[in-house]
Design a protein around this motif. Structure first.
Motif, PDB file in Angstrom:
ATOM      1  N   THR A 108       0.907  -1.126  -0.117  1.00  0.00           N
ATOM      2  CA  THR A 108       0.064   0.034  -0.059  1.00  0.00           C
ATOM      3  C   THR A 108       1.043   1.212  -0.073  1.00  0.00           C
ATOM      4  O   THR A 108       0.306   2.326  -0.160  1.00  0.00           O
ATOM      5  N   TYR A 109       2.151   1.155   0.349  1.00  0.00           N
ATOM      6  CA  TYR A 109       3.036   2.129   0.314  1.00  0.00           C
ATOM      7  C   TYR A 109       4.162   1.914  -0.611  1.00  0.00           C
ATOM      8  O   TYR A 109       4.653   0.950  -0.649  1.00  0.00           O
ATOM      9  N   LYS A 129       3.604  -2.476   3.617  1.00  0.00           N
ATOM     10  CA  LYS A 129       2.263  -2.582   4.134  1.00  0.00           C
ATOM     11  C   LYS A 129       2.225  -2.501   5.472  1.00  0.00           C
ATOM     12  O   LYS A 129       2.837  -3.468   6.133  1.00  0.00           O
ATOM     13  N   LYS A 154       1.607   6.671  -0.475  1.00  0.00           N
ATOM     14  CA  LYS A 154       0.670   5.754  -0.839  1.00  0.00           C
ATOM     15  C   LYS A 154       0.610   5.476  -2.435  1.00  0.00           C
ATOM     16  O   LYS A 154       1.003   6.223  -3.252  1.00  0.00           O
TER      17      LYS A 154
END
Length: 379
Positions: free
Chosen positions: A16-17, A53, A378
């Motif tokens: 997610t990052y 994440k 993100k």
């Protein structure tokens, strides 16, 4: 395999990052920080990349390409005293520092890959610390933590958990972006001013001479020891507190190294102004003066009677190729390891080619100025 695909394979989920953190090199100010002097460090483009994440395991799990994996239980942050500390100790120390200062940490999964080549003297450990600190900052503290706190957390982890008594120069150089003019007079609250590199025609090239750092610890430690002994004989704790003069009470090596400290700090002051004024000729002159001072006064350009393979030999060869059109100096602690060279555009191809023949292609690398410190974004 692409790094993002490695994350999916190892953790069976989507990251997610994404994150990056860069190394640093020393522009000017060799061996001045430990006596509360002045330095200019540059954040460079050699970097660590990561995908990550959050997890709900209260564990930090990091898969590092080419390095030992990390699996840290955040319920146990007690300091270890391992004879062979590793990167997990840096993460543990940073997490403990955050918690002890009232900030949050949490579990996350990450994969990382570094393009910081070995022996470059660009502080891969500080780049890793900056990465971990910024992950804690963004994922668990809403990005509200300042850069100096993260730098201090990295220094703390190196000092306590990794057993390396480093100053803040590496962490500031990695964490701030662009060039950082640093005044260490107040060692706990250094004054940091970011400045912008203006010389498009001058390129930085790092050359790793390939010399071993094994058994050089006593040589490294002798420099701050001699400087602090000189300061003590002059009635102070650090040379930054002393007037610039020679004293009869100083030994030859103490006087010599003190002379380097005073002249190097003065060069840093002048360099800040010449960068702002875009004075290219003065910029090159100051770097070459620093090399001469390191050779004659600081005496960290080679181990005694070991000229072949030394940074001094590399600098001599570099200046021969450059025909005195550029500049070069030691990069880091000295005695062995890397040099930093400033090469005009019209000499860049010839310079990198000839240095690569002598030192190997993997040991010669142009480095660019990175305008920012560590980033966590993100996806």
């Amino acid at each position: 395999m692409e790094l993002i695909d490695l994350f999916k394979k190892e953790f069976n989920s989507e990251p997610t990052y994404k994150a990056t953190s860069s190394g640093r090199f020393e522009v000017l100010g060799n061996h001045t920080d430990h006596n509360h002097g002045l330095c200019i460090a540059a954040t460079c483009n050699l970097s660590i990349s990561s995908y990550l994440k959050k997890n709900d395991l209260n564990r930090i799990r990091i898969i590092s390409v080419g390095y030992q994996n990390i699996d840290l239980n955040l319920n146990d942050l007690e300091q270890r005293n391992d004879e062979n500390p590793s990167s997990i100790d840096l993460v543990r120390g940073m997490a403990r520092y955050f918690v002890e200062h009232g900030y949050k940490v949490g579990g996350f999964d990450a994969v990382t890959k570094s393009d910081i080549f070995p022996g470059a003297g660009v502080s891969s450990s500080a780049a890793f610390e900056s990465l971990i600190g910024q992950i804690f900052n963004v994922l668990f503290n809403d990005g509200k933590i300042d850069k100096l706190f993260i730098a201090k957390a990295g220094q703390y982890a190196e000092n306590t958990d990794f057993g390396k008594k480093s100053g803040l120069l590496d962490q500031i150089g990695c964490g701030y972006g662009n060039l950082s003019y640093i005044d260490f007079n107040d060692i706990n609250n250094p004054v940091i001013e970011q400045i912008y590199y203006p010389f498009d025609d001058l390129h930085f090239v790092i050359v790793n001479t390939g010399g071993s750092h094994a058994e050089l610890s006593s040589l490294y430690s002798s420099i701050p020891l001699d400087m602090k002994n000189a300061a003590k004989k002059l009635g102070h704790e650090f040379l930054s507190e002393c007037e610039k003069h020679d004293a009869d009470s100083l030994s030859d090596i103490e006087r010599s190294r003190a002379r380097h400290f005073f002249s190097e700090c003065e060069r840093v002051r002048k360099m800040k102004e010449c960068i702002k004024n875009k004075n290219q000729e003065e910029f090159l002159r100051l770097i070459n003066e620093s090399r001469i001072s390191s050779t004659n006064d600081l005496k960290n350009m080679m181990v005694d009677n070991q000229y072949i393979g030394s940074p001094l030999e590399a600098c001599d060869y570099a200046m021969e190729i450059l025909e005195n059109q550029g500049a070069c100096k030691i990069n880091g602690g000295g005695f062995a390891g890397s040099i930093i060279c400033v090469v005009p555009s019209n000499k860049l191809d010839e310079f990198t080619h000839k240095m690569s023949i002598k030192y190997g292609q993997d040991n010669v690398c142009e480095v660019l100025i990175n305008p920012h410190g560590p980033l966590v974004e993100k996806i």
